[in-house]
Design a protein around this motif. Structure first.
Motif, mmCIF file in Angstrom:
data_model
loop_
_atom_site.group_PDB
_atom_site.id
_atom_site.type_symbol
_atom_site.label_atom_id
_atom_site.label_comp_id
_atom_site.label_asym_id
_atom_site.label_seq_id
_atom_site.Cartn_x
_atom_site.Cartn_y
_atom_site.Cartn_z
ATOM 1 N N VAL A 72 -9.250 -45.362 36.690
ATOM 2 C CA VAL A 72 -8.185 -46.309 36.339
ATOM 3 C C VAL A 72 -8.754 -47.727 36.248
ATOM 4 C CG1 VAL A 72 -6.059 -47.403 37.182
ATOM 5 C CG2 VAL A 72 -6.292 -44.905 37.236
ATOM 6 N N LEU A 73 -9.638 -48.078 37.172
ATOM 7 C CA LEU A 73 -10.256 -49.405 37.126
ATOM 8 C C LEU A 73 -11.091 -49.579 35.855
ATOM 9 C CD1 LEU A 73 -11.374 -49.806 40.848
ATOM 10 C CD2 LEU A 73 -9.430 -50.901 39.701
ATOM 11 N N ILE A 74 -11.788 -48.537 35.462
ATOM 12 C CA ILE A 74 -12.565 -48.596 34.217
ATOM 13 C C ILE A 74 -11.622 -48.809 33.037
ATOM 14 C CG2 ILE A 74 -14.061 -47.295 32.637
ATOM 15 C CD1 ILE A 74 -15.184 -45.862 35.165
ATOM 16 N N GLU A 75 -10.513 -48.066 33.008
ATOM 17 C CA GLU A 75 -9.543 -48.238 31.920
ATOM 18 C C GLU A 75 -9.008 -49.665 31.880
ATOM 19 O OE1 GLU A 75 -7.222 -44.180 30.940
ATOM 20 O OE2 GLU A 75 -6.769 -45.033 32.891
ATOM 21 N N GLN A 76 -8.712 -50.217 33.033
ATOM 22 C CA GLN A 76 -8.200 -51.586 33.086
ATOM 23 C C GLN A 76 -9.244 -52.572 32.571
ATOM 24 O OE1 GLN A 76 -7.085 -51.845 37.221
ATOM 25 N NE2 GLN A 76 -5.037 -51.035 36.841
ATOM 26 N N ARG A 77 -10.486 -52.364 32.943
ATOM 27 C CA ARG A 77 -11.558 -53.238 32.466
ATOM 28 C C ARG A 77 -11.705 -53.133 30.951
ATOM 29 N NH1 ARG A 77 -14.537 -57.727 32.982
ATOM 30 N NH2 ARG A 77 -16.710 -57.398 32.467
ATOM 31 N N ILE A 78 -11.585 -51.915 30.413
ATOM 32 C CA ILE A 78 -11.663 -51.716 28.963
ATOM 33 C C ILE A 78 -10.540 -52.477 28.273
ATOM 34 C CG2 ILE A 78 -11.337 -49.999 27.127
ATOM 35 C CD1 ILE A 78 -13.018 -48.073 28.868
ATOM 36 N N MET A 79 -9.332 -52.379 28.795
ATOM 37 C CA MET A 79 -8.206 -53.103 28.187
ATOM 38 C C MET A 79 -8.455 -54.608 28.195
ATOM 39 S SD MET A 79 -4.749 -50.999 29.243
ATOM 40 C CE MET A 79 -5.062 -50.988 30.993
ATOM 41 N N TYR A 80 -8.971 -55.111 29.315
ATOM 42 C CA TYR A 80 -9.273 -56.539 29.411
ATOM 43 C C TYR A 80 -10.333 -56.940 28.383
ATOM 44 C CZ TYR A 80 -11.453 -60.798 31.114
ATOM 45 O OH TYR A 80 -11.992 -62.051 31.193
ATOM 46 N N LEU A 81 -11.399 -56.179 28.312
ATOM 47 C CA LEU A 81 -12.489 -56.502 27.388
ATOM 48 C C LEU A 81 -12.040 -56.395 25.933
ATOM 49 C CD1 LEU A 81 -15.450 -54.809 29.267
ATOM 50 C CD2 LEU A 81 -15.109 -57.274 28.907
ATOM 51 N N ARG A 82 -11.186 -55.425 25.642
ATOM 52 C CA ARG A 82 -10.668 -55.315 24.268
ATOM 53 C C ARG A 82 -9.898 -56.568 23.882
ATOM 54 N NH1 ARG A 82 -8.818 -49.052 24.182
ATOM 55 N NH2 ARG A 82 -10.848 -48.201 23.571
ATOM 56 N N GLN A 83 -9.124 -57.103 24.814
ATOM 57 C CA GLN A 83 -8.379 -58.337 24.533
ATOM 58 C C GLN A 83 -9.334 -59.497 24.286
ATOM 59 O OE1 GLN A 83 -5.823 -58.704 27.925
ATOM 60 N NE2 GLN A 83 -4.341 -57.238 27.142
ATOM 61 N N GLU A 84 -10.466 -59.484 24.964
ATOM 62 C CA GLU A 84 -11.456 -60.544 24.788
ATOM 63 C C GLU A 84 -12.205 -60.392 23.440
ATOM 64 O OE1 GLU A 84 -12.492 -63.109 27.143
ATOM 65 O OE2 GLU A 84 -10.480 -62.613 27.837
ATOM 66 N N VAL A 85 -12.499 -59.139 23.082
ATOM 67 C CA VAL A 85 -13.303 -58.854 21.899
ATOM 68 C C VAL A 85 -12.452 -58.807 20.638
ATOM 69 C CG1 VAL A 85 -14.748 -57.073 20.812
ATOM 70 C CG2 VAL A 85 -15.100 -57.661 23.209
ATOM 71 N N GLU A 86 -11.216 -58.305 20.765
ATOM 72 C CA GLU A 86 -10.366 -58.077 19.597
ATOM 73 C C GLU A 86 -9.043 -58.835 19.740
ATOM 74 O OE1 GLU A 86 -9.885 -53.877 20.062
ATOM 75 O OE2 GLU A 86 -11.973 -53.449 19.629
ATOM 76 N N PRO A 87 -9.072 -60.122 19.968
ATOM 77 C CA PRO A 87 -7.790 -60.848 20.150
ATOM 78 C C PRO A 87 -6.932 -60.791 18.899
ATOM 79 C CG PRO A 87 -9.614 -62.392 19.906
ATOM 80 C CD PRO A 87 -10.208 -61.011 19.964
ATOM 81 N N GLY A 88 -5.653 -60.585 19.115
ATOM 82 C CA GLY A 88 -4.718 -60.578 17.996
ATOM 83 C C GLY A 88 -4.586 -59.264 17.272
ATOM 84 N N GLU A 89 -5.443 -58.286 17.589
ATOM 85 C CA GLU A 89 -5.335 -56.977 16.935
ATOM 86 C C GLU A 89 -4.322 -56.134 17.706
ATOM 87 O OE1 GLU A 89 -8.898 -54.890 16.042
ATOM 88 O OE2 GLU A 89 -9.990 -56.706 15.501
ATOM 89 N N PRO A 90 -3.669 -55.188 17.034
ATOM 90 C CA PRO A 90 -2.711 -54.320 17.728
ATOM 91 C C PRO A 90 -3.397 -53.609 18.872
ATOM 92 C CG PRO A 90 -2.588 -54.007 15.345
ATOM 93 C CD PRO A 90 -3.758 -54.902 15.608
ATOM 94 N N GLY A 91 -2.753 -53.626 20.038
ATOM 95 C CA GLY A 91 -3.310 -53.002 21.225
ATOM 96 C C GLY A 91 -4.379 -53.861 21.869
ATOM 97 N N GLY A 92 -4.651 -55.026 21.307
ATOM 98 C CA GLY A 92 -5.716 -55.879 21.855
ATOM 99 C C GLY A 92 -5.217 -57.213 22.265
#
Length: 92
Positions: A72-92
């Protein structure tokens, strides 16, 4: 010091690989539990003392709970990093 997009992307890729590994480890953990439960049943059927074998099942289950929490912690980190890498994209 700010982290570059390339570094964040590499972190994201690393976490995604860790998630795949965590999924594999968890599935293997469930298989170990099933195997040990089979052994407990065999020991019981043979009239043997199963206390240690049952304790091992409990320990395996406790370990698996921790692995699932880590996943779960890995999933949360992935979600955080996706927001950093893909800002403004759906799901990001």
């Amino acid at each position: 010091m700010a982290i570059s997009l390339a570094e964040r992307t590499e972190q994201l890729n690393t976490e995604q690989r860790l998630l795949v590994k965590a999924d594999q480890d968890i599935e293997e953990g469930w298989q170990r539990i099933r195997n040990q439960e089979d052994r407990v049943r065999e020991l019981m059927a043979g009239g043997h003392d199963t206390r240690q074998a049952e304790r091992l099942v409990d320990l395996l289950k406790q370990t698996l709970v921790e692995w699932e929490r880590h996943r779960v912690l890995i999933e949360q980190r992935i979600m955080y990093l996706r927001q950093e890498v893909e800002p403004g994209e759906p799901g990001g």
